[in-house]
Motif scaffolding. Sequence first.
Motif, mmCIF file in Angstrom:
data_model
loop_
_atom_site.group_PDB
_atom_site.id
_atom_site.type_symbol
_atom_site.label_atom_id
_atom_site.label_comp_id
_atom_site.label_asym_id
_atom_site.label_seq_id
_atom_site.Cartn_x
_atom_site.Cartn_y
_atom_site.Cartn_z
ATOM 1 N N GLY A 1 0.366 -1.079 -0.295
ATOM 2 C CA GLY A 1 -0.269 0.043 0.623
ATOM 3 C C GLY A 1 0.881 1.437 -0.284
ATOM 4 N N ASP A 2 1.773 0.861 0.519
ATOM 5 C CA ASP A 2 2.884 2.688 0.705
ATOM 6 C C ASP A 2 3.791 1.871 0.638
ATOM 7 N N VAL A 3 5.469 2.810 -0.188
ATOM 8 C CA VAL A 3 6.314 1.446 -0.844
ATOM 9 C C VAL A 3 7.440 2.625 0.471
ATOM 10 N N ALA A 4 6.761 3.724 -0.171
ATOM 11 C CA ALA A 4 8.497 4.308 1.741
ATOM 12 C C ALA A 4 7.982 3.733 2.568
ATOM 13 N N GLU A 5 6.921 4.212 3.117
ATOM 14 C CA GLU A 5 6.842 2.982 4.651
ATOM 15 C C GLU A 5 7.334 1.596 4.291
ATOM 16 N N THR A 6 6.865 0.750 3.492
ATOM 17 C CA THR A 6 7.317 -1.022 3.293
ATOM 18 C C THR A 6 8.944 -0.403 3.556
ATOM 19 N N PRO B 1 12.013 4.576 -3.551
ATOM 20 C CA PRO B 1 10.719 4.706 -4.079
ATOM 21 C C PRO B 1 10.864 6.032 -5.223
ATOM 22 N N THR C 1 8.321 6.790 -9.137
ATOM 23 C CA THR C 1 7.456 7.037 -9.231
ATOM 24 C C THR C 1 8.133 6.758 -11.369
ATOM 25 N N VAL D 1 4.689 3.432 -8.184
ATOM 26 C CA VAL D 1 6.173 3.478 -7.661
ATOM 27 C C VAL D 1 6.884 1.746 -7.005
ATOM 28 N N THR E 1 3.844 -0.219 -5.247
ATOM 29 C CA THR E 1 2.727 0.267 -5.250
ATOM 30 C C THR E 1 1.379 0.385 -6.846
#
Length: 120
Positions: free
Chosen positions: A71-76, A91, A93, A99, A115
């Motif tokens: 759901g969220d590449v940066a958070e992962t 990350p 885009t 992303v 994502t």
Amino acid sequence: MSSTPVTWFEIGSDRPDEAQRFYSELFGWSFEQGGPGGSYRQTAAGGEPGIGGAIRGTDDGNYATFYAQVGDVAETCRRAEEAGGVVLTAPVTTPAGLVRATLRDPSGNLFGVFTPPAED
């Protein structure tokens, strides 16, 4: 000619317990022991929409290449680093809006997260 879908993955690791812990914590995957000496650990990694795969204990090198949809590449990426992974490609885009990032797990295996573009 139709394309062939990816339906399985395998992660080879000389530290399978550590690899299992990493992917369990990062993606919530659960594993079942199997194979000779319990060296093969199968997962249904994404449930109904995902593909199955396994971690195989090995002493002949580590390997893996796959992309997991998140759901969220940066958070992962942040969580992966906290769990002992390394972000190789931060990350980015694509022009189409996808992303993605490339990482290494604690065993040194290459993998990616993505994502998909937002639907209009």
